[in-house]
Design a protein around this motif. Sequence first.
Motif, short mmCIF file in Angstrom:
data_model
loop_
_atom_site.label_atom_id
_atom_site.label_comp_id
_atom_site.label_asym_id
_atom_site.label_seq_id
_atom_site.Cartn_x
_atom_site.Cartn_y
_atom_site.Cartn_z
N ASP A 71 23.53 -22.02 -13.29
CA ASP A 71 24.88 -22.33 -13.78
C ASP A 71 24.76 -22.84 -15.21
O ASP A 71 23.68 -22.91 -15.79
N GLU A 72 25.92 -23.22 -15.75
CA GLU A 72 25.94 -23.58 -17.18
C GLU A 72 25.14 -24.84 -17.49
O GLU A 72 24.56 -24.97 -18.57
N ARG A 73 25.08 -25.77 -16.55
CA ARG A 73 24.32 -27.00 -16.80
C ARG A 73 22.82 -26.69 -16.91
O ARG A 73 22.14 -27.18 -17.80
N VAL A 111 28.49 -23.35 -8.71
CA VAL A 111 27.46 -24.07 -9.46
C VAL A 111 26.50 -24.73 -8.46
O VAL A 111 26.71 -24.66 -7.24
N THR A 112 25.48 -25.40 -8.98
CA THR A 112 24.54 -26.08 -8.09
C THR A 112 25.07 -27.47 -7.73
O THR A 112 25.93 -28.02 -8.44
N GLN A 127 23.48 -30.19 -7.97
CA GLN A 127 23.10 -31.13 -9.03
C GLN A 127 24.13 -31.17 -10.15
O GLN A 127 24.34 -32.22 -10.78
N THR A 128 24.75 -30.04 -10.38
CA THR A 128 25.76 -30.00 -11.44
C THR A 128 26.99 -30.83 -11.05
O THR A 128 27.52 -31.59 -11.87
N SER A 175 26.01 -34.38 -11.42
CA SER A 175 25.94 -34.78 -12.83
C SER A 175 27.33 -34.97 -13.44
O SER A 175 27.55 -35.88 -14.23
N TYR A 229 26.99 -35.02 -17.28
CA TYR A 229 27.17 -33.68 -17.83
C TYR A 229 28.65 -33.41 -18.03
O TYR A 229 29.45 -33.60 -17.11
N PRO A 257 31.37 -30.73 -18.37
CA PRO A 257 31.48 -29.28 -18.10
C PRO A 257 32.13 -28.52 -19.25
O PRO A 257 32.86 -29.11 -20.05
N LEU A 262 34.50 -24.22 -16.80
CA LEU A 262 34.22 -24.91 -15.54
C LEU A 262 35.27 -25.98 -15.26
O LEU A 262 35.70 -26.16 -14.11
#
Lengths: 214, 66
Positions: A146-148, B28-29, B31-32, B35, B41, B43, B47
């Motif tokens: 993904d983008e992160r 997305v994951t 972890q995202t 975060s 993080y 976005p 997102l």
Amino acid sequence: MKKTLYPVLSVITILAFGFLVMYMLYGSGETPIFIIMAIFAIILGAAILALVWPRFSGTSTVTPGQSPFLVSRGVYFLMVIVLLVSFLLEGFNSSSPWSFLYPSENPFVPILSIAIIVGLYLVLYLRKSVREKYSFVELWTMKANDEREQHIIDDAARKTYGFMRMLVVIMGLGFFAFQLLGMSFPAFSVGYILFLFIFVAHAYFMFLLRKITD
Amino acid sequence: MEKTANRLRELRKVRGQTQEEMAKDLGVTRQTVISIEKGEYIPSTTLALKIARLLKKPVEDIFWLE
């Protein structure tokens, strides 16, 4: 400013690397091989340029889902192939033009150094967080999920490339200075140091990837 | 310096979703999602809009500057 700076530094890096390759070969005294490898160095330089230019000229078109790995994968792959093959297959043969890659005084120095660097590399690779996420092969070819992740990998690739670029330029200038001073380079040869810092750079890259699962 | 804050965790819990489920919905994951909730993080606009669509809220109800 970066739009101008990155391509300029990239060209300097490529020229420095080409210079180092040719220096290594010139040191061998094998003229035919020198010519072939000089051509190879030019092709290599062009390939690296093709890889780095879009990214470091600020015209990158990489988007989430695409591999942000262009620079590192391309540069590492070419350099590792060239140096690994020459270093490991021919280096210990004293009649080989590549034998000068080895410090002659003490064979334990390169062996120990390689063991330390490979050990460091493996320790970092075997970090649970990275290993669970990507296989060894995926680390060279992976696409961000993904983008992160893309952001993290992209950032790590840029930092690593900057690290490599700095080392190559410093080494190039250092060797040039040695030549100007009329001094032969001491035990550690150009190729040997290049070989080592490729592993250090990749280990550094993987260290930066730890953020993926933080 | 202004910081981007969000109430993603609160809104996710209102929906009764786990981080894993929300991550799957957003593509997305996990972890995202973690975060973003922690504010580590920020976005992308895309997102953020996907999150707003999923939560059926305007973006500024989820993210704001402080």
